[in-house]
Design a protein around this motif. Structure first.
Motif, PDB file in Angstrom:
ATOM      1  N   UNK A  83      41.034  33.825  40.191  1.00 28.84           N
ATOM      2  CA  UNK A  83      40.110  33.114  41.084  1.00 28.84           C
ATOM      3  C   UNK A  83      38.754  32.882  40.418  1.00 28.84           C
ATOM      4  N   UNK A 102      42.113  38.441  41.105  1.00 31.20           N
ATOM      5  CA  UNK A 102      40.663  38.282  40.982  1.00 31.20           C
ATOM      6  C   UNK A 102      40.316  37.525  39.705  1.00 31.20           C
ATOM      7  N   UNK A 151      41.664  43.311  44.246  1.00 28.24           N
ATOM      8  CA  UNK A 151      41.421  41.865  44.294  1.00 28.24           C
ATOM      9  C   UNK A 151      40.017  41.544  44.811  1.00 28.24           C
ATOM     10  N   UNK A 192      39.379  38.150  46.250  1.00 27.19           N
ATOM     11  CA  UNK A 192      40.485  37.237  45.948  1.00 27.19           C
ATOM     12  C   UNK A 192      41.756  37.595  46.721  1.00 27.19           C
TER      13      UNK A 192
END
Lengths: 253, 253
Positions: free
Chosen positions: B31, B28, B55, B58
Motif C-alpha cells: 500500500x 502494508x 498491516x 493497510x
C-alpha cells in the motif's frame, strides 16, 4: 576503496525505537545489504528477545550495537548525517530523494563515517534531531499512505546504498550458469530444427504446401525469441523424429 | 495509462506464507507503494489478528486479499508472472535484476495483469512454482547473508515498481516549499551581506586591512554554498548591526 568497505562506514541510527522487533528487523535488513554498524538512541527495550527473534541470522549486528542517550552522542565522529523524513517540516535540511542521496552518501563514505538516522515508529524524528543532520531523505511512498514500517524503511535505504556502492550491479550468484544449461544452439542447428518441423508439418498434412500461410515464419519468430540451447534443439528434434516413426502416437495414419 | 493505474495491475502473490505477521507486513509494504491486489496461496493462517496488527493502515488490502489452493489459480488472467528467487536453480526462467525487471513489469502492465510471486519464508518457491512463472528476479543482497524478511522483500520490489512507474521520480509532498522558506536572496542582497561582514570585521579589529589574508574569500565560499534566502540575509545583517551598537555584547570595546 572497495564497495563493501564503503558500506561498512555507513551506520544506521534508530532514535527511540518503541518496538524491539523493529530493531531486529533493521539489523537483518542492514546485514542483507552489507551494513553492520547499528546505533540505538534511548531504545524502549534493548536487548530484547523479540529483537533477536526478528533479526534471525543477524543477531551479531544486534550484539555489536551501541546504545546512546541522545542523537549527538550517536553521531560522534560522523561527517554526514542523513535524516529519514516522512513529513513536511518547517526547519531542517532540504529533503532529497533516496537514490540521489545514496549516491552522495557513498561519495561521503570514501572520506569518513556517514549516518542514516531514523525516528521513532509513531512520531518520527523530533525537530531537534533533524537539525542535528546535514541532509534529509524521503522515501517516495504513495502520498495518501506513506507510513512505511521502520524495518522496511531501513531495508529500502540499505538496498539503495548497496546498489549505489556497486553501480547498480551488485554481485549475485551466477544464476544463468546452471548445470542444466547447454550452449546456445548455432544458426545451423536452429535451421535444422526449422527444416525438421516443416518436414513433419508437411508429412502430417498439417501444412498444405499449396497454401502454406504464415506457419513457418510464425514458428521461426517463436524460436528466435526463445534463443534455444543445443540440448533443447536435440529434445525437439528427438520428439519430431519420434512422430515420424510408424509406431509413433503423434503420426497421422 | 497513468502510473497509479499501471501499479494497480500488478498483483502480489504469497505462496504458502507461514507467518501471518509477514502477510500483514506485505500488505502494508504494497500500500505504501500504490499496490493493492494481494493473493495468497495456501496460507498457514489467514485471516489472523497478527496479520491485521502488522498491516496497520493497510487492513483494507488484507480484507480484499484472495486465497487460492495453488499457484496456477492465483495466476489466472495474468500475462506475466515474475518469481522472486533467492537461490540458484537448475530449471526455471533466467534470473534478472530487480531494477530492470521492474521496468519490464511496467511495460507488461500496460497490456495486462502482472504478478510478483514470493515463496515461503523458509523454503522459498518450489521448482513447480518457479516453472509457472515466465520471469524471475533476484534481490542483490550480500551473498554471504542474502535472507531478506518476506515483508522486506515485498517492500523492495514494490518500491522499485513505484520508482519505475514514475520514471524514478514519484511525487512527494513538496518538502522545499515550507511556510518558513523565503525567496532565495538576490546577488545584490548577498553582496550587501558580504560588505556588512567586512565592515564589522574591520571595525572589530578581527580583519587587519594590511594583512587581510583569505577571510573574505572564505566567507564568500561558505555563503555561496549555502545559497541564502532573503530572510536569512536579513537575520545575519540584523545580528551584524546589533554588534555595531554601542551596547552590543559582541562589540569590541
Amino acid at each position: 576503496m572497495n564497495p563493501e568497505d564503503l558500506l561498512s562506514r555507513i551506520r544506521v541510527v534508530l532514535c527511540r525505537p518503541s518496538h524491539p522487533g523493529n530493531i531486529g528487523a533493521a539489523a537483518r535488513a542492514m546485514k542483507t545489504m552489507g551494513l553492520s554498524d547499528l546505533h540505538l538512541v534511548a531504545p524502549r527495550s534493548f536487548p530484547d528477545a523479540e529483537a533477536d527473534a526478528r533479526a534471525t541470522g543477524a543477531v551479531d549486528v544486534l550484539q555489536a550495537a551501541k546504545v546512546h542517550a541522545d542523537l549527538p552522542a550517536a553521531l560522534a565522529g560522523v561527517r554526514l548525517a542523513i535524516a529519514l523524513s516522512a513529513r513536511r517540516r518547517d526547519l531542517g535540511p532540504p529533503v532529497g530523494d533516496v537514490r540521489a542521496m545514496a549516491a552522495q552518501a557513498l561519495v561521503e563514505a570514501a572520506a569518513g563515517e556517514v549516518a542514516l538516522v531514523f525516528g521513532n515508529e509513531t512520531v518520527g524524528l523530533s525537530n531537534d534531531e533533524v537539525l542535528c543532520c546535514q541532509a534529509a531523505v524521503s522515501i517516495p511512498a504513495k502520498p495518501e499512505f506513506s507510513s512505511l514500517n521502520l524495518g522496511a524503511a531501513v531495508q529500502i535505504l540499505c538496498y539503495e546504498l548497496r546498489m549505489a556502492a556497486f553501480d547498480a550491479a551488485p554481485p549475485t550468484p551466477d544464476f544463468r550458469a546452471t548445470p542444466f544449461a547447454s550452449p546456445t544452439a548455432t544458426v545451423e542447428e536452429v535451421e535444422g530444427l526449422y527444416a525438421h518441423l516443416e518436414a513433419v508439418a508437411l508429412a502430417s498434412g498439417f501444412l498444405n504446401p499449396a497454401q502454406p500461410g504464415r506457419l513457418m515464419p510464425k514458428l521461426r519468430r517463436l524460436f528466435a525469441r526463445a534463443r534455444p540451447e543445443r540440448d533443447e534443439i536435440n529434445i525437439l528434434r528427438g520428439l519430431l523424429a519420434a512422430t515420424q516413426q510408424p509406431t509413433g502416437h503423434g503420426r497421422k495414419r
